[in-house]
Write an enzyme that holds these catalytic residues in place. Sequence first.
Site: not given
Lengths: 411, 411
Positions: B171-172
């Site tokens: 996600d990051i």
Amino acid sequence: MTAPEHSSDRPLAGLRIVEISSFVASPLCGLTLCQLGAEVIRIDPLGGAADTGRWPLTGTGASIYWTGLNRGKRSIGLDLRSESGQDIVRRLVTAPGPGNGILVTNTGGRAWMSHDTLCALRSDVITLELLGRRDGRPAVDYTVNAALGFPQITGPSDHDGVVNHVLPAWDIAAGLHAALAITAAVHRRATTGAGSHIVLPLEDVALATAGTLGYLTEVQVNGTGRPATGNDVYGTYGTDFVTADGVRFMVVALTSRHFRDLTALTGTQETVAALETALGADFGRESDRFEHRDLLTALFARWFRSHDADEAGRALAGSSVLHERYRTFEQVVRSGDLERNPLFATLSQPRIGEYLAAAMPASFDGVHLRTGPAADLGSDGREVLREVLALDDAEIAALTDTGVLAEPPRS
Amino acid sequence: MTAPEHSSDRPLAGLRIVEISSFVASPLCGLTLCQLGAEVIRIDPLGGAADTGRWPLTGTGASIYWTGLNRGKRSIGLDLRSESGQDIVRRLVTAPGPGNGILVTNTGGRAWMSHDTLCALRSDVITLELLGRRDGRPAVDYTVNAALGFPQITGPSDHDGVVNHVLPAWDIAAGLHAALAITAAVHRRATTGAGSHIVLPLEDVALATAGTLGYLTEVQVNGTGRPATGNDVYGTYGTDFVTADGVRFMVVALTSRHFRDLTALTGTQETVAALETALGADFGRESDRFEHRDLLTALFARWFRSHDADEAGRALAGSSVLHERYRTFEQVVRSGDLERNPLFATLSQPRIGEYLAAAMPASFDGVHLRTGPAADLGSDGREVLREVLALDDAEIAALTDTGVLAEPPRS
């Protein structure tokens, strides 16, 4: 579909970036900018930087790691301890033209190529310095992560100890932050004419991310951090299950609909409803599903244990439940997924062989941006000095004769 | 030092981005662009998106997670199922002006706000669509990671099972790739006038990263992937040690110098030399240090077991060896490190309280770019419609009266 490398269509076409770097974060920055269309000139000390032979290696000792991270870049070897080697670096970075004047480095504040030194030669220079610690002390992904808290909440909940993550997540985030900062600085320079001195500590990448995602904030606000939850997803319902034939699935029920589907496919609707009443819980609420996850998991696990992987896979695929079968890297490669994914294309990499290499994950107008192979160390020196600094053959010969410029490797 | 928010000094000052998103990746993209100086208008469906109440929460039920990821953005609530709500979204995205015309979303290919629909209204629009799977099927960090291979090589080597990473690393990376892709597309639009249709699948973020770092390449080239190495760093010497008083340190000896220092501080030079001769190894080589790491670790561990954390910390600090004491998130917060780090500054966040919040990790010319707090859901609707679409009071009243535009929350 692949755009020709450095085609004028690529978003960062026309930029030229000098990279003096090693390990993961800063080479990843350069690779990413290269995929976006920038020309990246990687300068290495004679014989290569500390990461030249980094594992994994091929059977003949070539670094799969190094070639993967340095695809598409031009390579120059220079004696960086010599005055004339340093002079060439400064001239390459500060060459005139709107696309030049950009340096990415992780080699620390060397005075001869500091931002101030370069700025005196070209006032709108953009430099990015990747540090380990904020104060300049070295640090790597593993040490940064140890000091931050994630290894304490990773791994089986009955494990007495810490579990390091294997993926160098902070290096990856730092490389992408670096590429973003450079691109944003280029945008500003085009708008206002101003250069940028960007400093990016790996430590701050980790701290900022942990802060933004709440890991540090909840301690400050609530007084405690989150507990280890093993393979359970924090704050919602998700965990792993083993099937009758020993295959493992990750299953996530993020919404009420996912959760209803999971109870339906495991035939546990009545039991779950009875549990809900007995516990005074509302499994329509994400927080209640998380709070009572152990009970729910015990129920669902019975279904997985009595079905094999094919049955479980089919049932999950017919539902809204988010799920994946755990795979090894070998299984991913052998599945044929890479061949079917336009993100990947065959790359012929000297010293490594042919393999399916990934483009950048964001596609632009349906086009996957990929680069050619990594160059051999030092193989572009003459050409780059001719092109960028307009050196003539005699000047280049003087540099190779004095051992300042690496000779291209013999093939 | 902090630049005023949206000051014209920030790299992306003058851009306006519309974000319709939830969970981690796309809100992180918006936050990052906001820190860089863009104005970000987050549009939520009435009552908020699926992530509005996501854990961690405060004692009074406010989401630390949501407020952390949505700092600095303006908030509008709209009935996105209504024709007039959809019309407002389209008008906000395609408003004239060089800084407008940018949309970030993770809500899938809704025809009413598809790239083609928006492109018909503004030909140079930039849209970024974050997907789970490439084919549009949903996926989350945990399922993507399960299918890729990392959980199989994470965790104690005697653990029978898989270990999920806790940090949502994909996600990051996806959020940062998204911010980078938008910024690169803005640069291209300023140069050539062309818009961009960017598609970014979470699955491809993970696959591209695993490919670039060699995890998928080594299987293709060598036939096998890398084995699980527990807490040992792959391909070099690094592992964790426990001191006499039960404190754990992560120690990495990346270079020959680090390694010599480690043998010196543990008083094992002679034994290591004897071992080297007996094994026919050369511990000046990184690969030999990795190959024989179990023996080396057993030797060094005796020293750590007979020294307490203070002694070990002092000895390591006096050497070149890369090291960190493992800490919990609580220990990080209570250490005072955040107060001493200019990356952090006190943020007064309504519904949460005061806490030290992180800026973006890259500083520009010594300035840390930070934003104000997250707005309450829907609190900027009237102002934004007045400012961007030049709606008058009567038009705005008509929208609130018909339930299309959310009323600002009562304070």
